[in-house]
Write a protein that holds these residues in place. Structure first.
Motif, PDB file in Angstrom:
ATOM      1  N   SER A 139      35.030  37.426  35.781  1.00  0.00           N
ATOM      2  CA  SER A 139      36.202  38.155  35.283  1.00  0.00           C
ATOM      3  C   SER A 139      37.053  38.621  36.455  1.00  0.00           C
ATOM      4  O   SER A 139      36.597  38.683  37.603  1.00  0.00           O
ATOM      5  N   TRP A 140      38.290  39.008  36.147  1.00  0.00           N
ATOM      6  CA  TRP A 140      39.147  39.579  37.177  1.00  0.00           C
ATOM      7  C   TRP A 140      38.587  40.901  37.695  1.00  0.00           C
ATOM      8  O   TRP A 140      38.717  41.233  38.881  1.00  0.00           O
ATOM      9  N   ASP A 141      37.934  41.633  36.832  1.00  0.00           N
ATOM     10  CA  ASP A 141      37.332  42.887  37.268  1.00  0.00           C
ATOM     11  C   ASP A 141      36.246  42.625  38.312  1.00  0.00           C
ATOM     12  O   ASP A 141      36.193  43.308  39.344  1.00  0.00           O
ATOM     13  N   MET A 200      47.907  40.636  41.307  1.00  0.00           N
ATOM     14  CA  MET A 200      46.576  40.379  41.834  1.00  0.00           C
ATOM     15  C   MET A 200      46.225  41.347  42.964  1.00  0.00           C
ATOM     16  O   MET A 200      45.153  41.974  42.982  1.00  0.00           O
ATOM     17  N   MET A 218      47.234  34.784  37.624  1.00  0.00           N
ATOM     18  CA  MET A 218      47.939  36.049  37.827  1.00  0.00           C
ATOM     19  C   MET A 218      48.946  35.876  38.965  1.00  0.00           C
ATOM     20  O   MET A 218      48.700  35.114  39.902  1.00  0.00           O
ATOM     21  N   GLU A 221      43.810  32.330  33.053  1.00  0.00           N
ATOM     22  CA  GLU A 221      43.956  33.743  33.390  1.00  0.00           C
ATOM     23  C   GLU A 221      44.670  33.916  34.727  1.00  0.00           C
ATOM     24  O   GLU A 221      44.457  34.909  35.440  1.00  0.00           O
ATOM     25  N   TYR A 246      40.726  30.283  36.141  1.00  0.00           N
ATOM     26  CA  TYR A 246      39.995  31.544  36.057  1.00  0.00           C
ATOM     27  C   TYR A 246      39.436  31.903  37.432  1.00  0.00           C
ATOM     28  O   TYR A 246      39.196  31.035  38.274  1.00  0.00           O
ATOM     29  N   PRO A 247      39.198  33.185  37.689  1.00  0.00           N
ATOM     30  CA  PRO A 247      38.480  33.545  38.913  1.00  0.00           C
ATOM     31  C   PRO A 247      37.098  32.885  38.908  1.00  0.00           C
ATOM     32  O   PRO A 247      36.433  32.839  37.865  1.00  0.00           O
ATOM     33  N   SER A 304      38.044  41.075  41.662  1.00  0.00           N
ATOM     34  CA  SER A 304      38.789  42.060  42.466  1.00  0.00           C
ATOM     35  C   SER A 304      37.854  43.095  43.071  1.00  0.00           C
ATOM     36  O   SER A 304      38.068  43.544  44.205  1.00  0.00           O
ATOM     37  N   LEU A 355      40.738  32.900  43.441  1.00  0.00           N
ATOM     38  CA  LEU A 355      41.600  33.746  42.629  1.00  0.00           C
ATOM     39  C   LEU A 355      42.787  32.902  42.175  1.00  0.00           C
ATOM     40  O   LEU A 355      43.607  32.479  42.998  1.00  0.00           O
TER      41      LEU A 355
END
Length: 840
Positions: free
Chosen positions: A32-34, A545, A540, A538, A15-16, A37, A503
């Motif tokens: 989270s990825w949100d 990404m 990517m 999760e 996971y991030p 990023s 990441l």
């Protein structure tokens, strides 16, 4: 097996994660990825739009943990698009064959391994194919059964030496001197090929005796304008036996004639002699030939004179010279290890010159570094049709700067070390020269020197920089300079431990990807997600990404308060229009902007789209598609357009430079021929304008009498699989270092003991692995162990110093201009060590 194992190992990044404690403390928070990023995008925005910083303070770089043509394109594309700094991996790894680039204008050349079945002699100089080229080594040993003589030249008795016809144990780092001894013997016994040398090398070129410079047309003939003067400055003379006068040799960089066919010009060049020419100003000067200069340079390298330095008996040198010079087909494969010595460039250049003297090209063999086939059209993934251009920095200089290498150099190497390795230059003068060159190259402000930048924000993919960089100070220095460090990888490597944000990337069995290089064979392999594979955390793929990051960056740029800053100014060398437009950064990254759509550019943004684009745009992949590759078992065969310098026959092995030999096509060198002479001022100052032998910089002391060698390990690629349970069982589970049995006995060390390896700059601990194959004056540690796997989390690079060789720092001469073919190397074998049984 290892690919599937490492997917589920405990060090897998799922996971991030964001750092919560101090760097390296190991305190992380899942995000989270949100969130991840958005944070990375904001950091990119902040540094790029800061008028005191800008794109040159951003690094977006992919390391050698990701060398494929598909996935790697993602980070390369973003780096180019933003004008971010990236550095040459081959250079900072010590894998750049700069000596071959001097000789041929190309560092990566040689053969597909099936060529080994056709040779009379195969020399592996610093190589071990049975360990490092497992898929292709069978061609070597089948070639032996077919009558080939196999020769291995290494300090250690490795797996390939065991099966060879001749193993030549050499003292570590003396390869360039042994090569000079072979050249001496070839010249002395007249085993060279004069006809070949006259046409395909610069050996007949004339050299001024007074200043050791090549005689140029600009010195003899007045040009009508500046353009013609520049052309004349890249044209050279030989002494024509037919006219008893100097003749301009065709094929050089400045010549209008691009052929080497001398009969078309009535030229029969002499290799030997001293002559007189009249210069443009009326001055008469004496000239001789490059061949004569080479002969003079070899005088002090007779087999008897070099024995003490190399450890190789004169009779063995003479046998090696005959085994290379006399058979019909001889291939000399140079291992990457040779580049990792301070004077490794000279080793490769000297070995290449052995090939040049004996007529080794095309079907007759030659130098085999690492052949690469040309793949045109892949710029559709990583490029922007000239709109943006990559901001490349020097690999070995960049890491030297980031790690405060001068500090380590000054602390470790003595004046005597420098004088021995740099033609008598004092340490004080050396440091002044290096400092001046580094200052000139800072921020890429001057041409003719190695450029480097010091970024503050780093987005780095699959680069184990804290494992591979040298010296005990690198990590601390890098982290101090780098204010924010985002890291992309599949696992918790040493680099990941010290990142600010992590990441998680997908691994090999989870992605679409394509891989062609290096050119040990003519096939391209397809990777695709395994059927019914459940998502691993999760993670990517890199394209998805980076597409997400650019989407967030574009949103930031289009906020009302940011629109005026969205067009980030940059040098037109890196942004054709003088700016990077962050308001459409996601659209440009994915080719969904208006300009890209009008040009019918392929849509990008996922790993599968990248593979489809590569297959559609790379002409060497024609006529293959994913579906066709799948039906054939997951690979394609490169077509004939992949060949570089030789035809790629359907029914014959490939070897470089056949076009040069039979079609008289020029090489991409200043002379158009194989280079034996470089009259750059630095080369003349170092006494290295032609081939010579130079001692290494490694200290020669009784306190630290052992060389430490770190060759590739069997079955693993650097640190990629070191946490695989299978590999750990095969490699003792902990860092283990080979120690000569007799030396260990004298030191009271038994197999399995913990030993302390140390020198003036650091120490580390490892398990002793007693071995009769280890040289008595060295220790051998197979490469790839992460620092956190060692006691006290201090790896073997704690005792490895860093340095810059002035010959590799030299730039701006002929074909030796900074770029993918001419940078330098970070050295790995210049630390002298001692060891003892660990206490307690």
């Amino acid at each position: 097996m290892q690919h599937s194992q490492i997917m589920y190992e405990k060090d897998r990044l799922l996971y991030p994660m964001k750092r919560m404690g101090k760097r390296g403390e190991g305190k992380w928070k899942r995000i989270s990825w949100d969130e991840a990023s958005s944070e990375v995008a904001q950091k990119i925005w902040d540094v790029m739009t800061d008028p005191k910083k800008g794109p040159e303070k951003l690094m977006v770089h992919a390391g050698t943990g990701l060398l494929t043509e598909g996935r790697r394109g993602g980070p390369l594309r973003l780096s180019t698009q933003l004008g971010a700094v990236r550095i040459y991996p081959a250079s900072y790894l010590g894998d750049m064959f700069s000596g071959a680039a001097i000789a041929y204008g190309e560092g990566n050349l040689g053969c597909t391994y099936d060529f080994m079945y056709t040779v009379n002699t195969a020399v592996f100089w610093g190589g071990n194919p049975s360990v490092s080229r497992i898929p292709d080594a069978h061609f070597v040993w089948e070639g032996k059964y077919n009558g080939a003589k196999i020769i291995v030249i290494t300090p250690e008795f490795n797996a390939s030496a065991r099966a060879a016809d001749l193993w030549i144990p050499i003292k570590a780092g003396s390869d360039n001197i042994l090569a000079m001894s072979v050249i001496y013997e070839i010249l002395n016994a007249k085993m060279y090929k004069p006809a070949f040398a006259k046409t395909y090398t610069d050996l007949p070129f004339l050299v001024r005796v007074d200043n050791k410079k090549l005689l140029r047309r600009s010195e003899v003939e007045k040009a009508k304008d500046e353009k013609e003067h520049h052309s004349f400055d890249e044209q050279f003379y030989a002494w024509n036996a037919k006219t008893n006068a100097p003749a301009i040799m065709p094929g050089s960089e400045g010549s209008e004639h691009k052929t080497l066919r001398l009969s078309d010009f009535g030229i029969e060049p002499l290799l030997e002699g001293e002559f007189e020419v009249t210069l443009l100003n009326g001055e008469k000067v004496k000239v001789t030939t490059v061949f004569e200069m080479l002969k003079r340079s070899t005088v002090r390298f007779s087999p008897e004179a070099t024995q003490k330095e190399t450890g190789v008996h004169p009779d063995t040198v003479r046998q090696l010279a005959r085994d290379i010079a006399l058979p019909k087909v001889v291939e000399i494969t140079t291992g990457f290890s040779l580049n990792k010595y301070f004077n490794g460039m000279m080793s490769i250049w000297n070995i290449a010159s052995i090939c040049g003297l004996t007529g080794r090209m095309g079907p007759y063999g030659g130098l085999n570094t690492e052949n690469e086939f040309q793949l045109s059209g892949l710029e559709a993934l990583s490029g922007f049709s000239g709109k943006y251009t990559a901001r490349f920095g020097s690999g070995f200089v960049g890491e030297f700067i980031l790690g405060d290498g001068m500090k380590t150099f000054e602390k470790y190497f003595s004046d005597a070390d420098v004088r021995r390795a740099q033609n008598g230059m004092s340490k004080e003068e050396y440091m002044k020269v290096v400092s001046l060159l580094l200052e000139k190259g800072k921020d890429g402000k001057e041409k003719g020197v190695k450029p480097h930048w010091t970024p503050e924000i780093a987005l780095i993919v699959a680069d184990a920089k804290f494992r591979r960089n040298k010296g005990s100070d690198y990590k601390e220095a890098f982290l101090k300079k780098t204010k924010y460090f985002a890291y992309v990888d599949t696992r918790m490597s040493e680099a990941a431990v010290y990142a600010d944000i992590l990441l998680p990337a997908k691994s090999h069995y989870e992605v679409w990807d394509i891989r062609s290089s290096p050119g040990y064979h003519r096939f391209t392999n397809l990777a695709q997600p395994a059927k019914n594979l459940k998502p691993v955390g999760e993670a990517m793929d890199e394209w998805s990404m980076f597409s997400l990051i650019t989407k967030k960056l574009e949103a930031i740029a289009n906020k009302p308060e940011n629109k005026e800053k969205a067009k980030v100014k940059d040098d037109k060398r890196y942004a054709k229009e003088g700016f990077h437009d962050l308001s459409i950064v996601h659209q440009e990254f994915t080719n969904s902007d208006e300009e890209s759509r009008s040009e019918m550019e392929p849509l990008l943004g996922t790993d599968k789209q990248a593979v489809e684009a590569a297959l559609a745009n790379c002409v060497q992949y024609e006529p293959w598609t994913i579906e066709k590759m799948y039906k054939t078992g997951g690979f394609l065969q490169l077509n004939e357009k992949a060949a570089k310098s030789s035809p790629l026959y359907a029914d014959r092995p490939f070897n470089s430079n056949e076009d040069h030999l039979f079609k008289f096509q020029r090489l991409e060198t200043l002379s158009g021929r194989q280079t034996f002479y470089v009259d750059h001022d630095m080369y003349i100052k170092m006494g290295a304008q032609t081939n010579t032998g130079m001692q290494g910089i490694r200290p020669d002391t009784k306190a630290h009498p052992f060389a430490m060698l770190t060759p590739h390990a069997r079955w693993s690629i650097h640190s990629n699989y070191k946490t695989s349970r299978t590999l750990l069982r095969l490699q003792r589970g902990v860092p283990a270092i080979q120690v000569n049995r007799e030396v260990a006995k004298m030191k009271g060390i038994k197999d399995g003991d913990s030993i302390r390896i140390f020198n003036a700059i650091g120490e580390f601990y490892a398990m002793a692995k007693l071995s009769s194959s280890c040289p008595p004056d060295g220790i051998v540690l197979e490469d790839g162990w992460e620092p956190y796997m060692y006691k006290n989390k201090r790896g073997h690079n704690e005792v490895v110093p860093t340095a810059l060789n002035l010959l590799e720092m030299a730039d701006g001469w002929g074909h030796l201009k900074f770029g993918g073919l001419w940078d330098g190397n970070q050295y790995a074998y210049d630390g002298a060590v001692n060891f003892e049984k660990a206490r307690g």
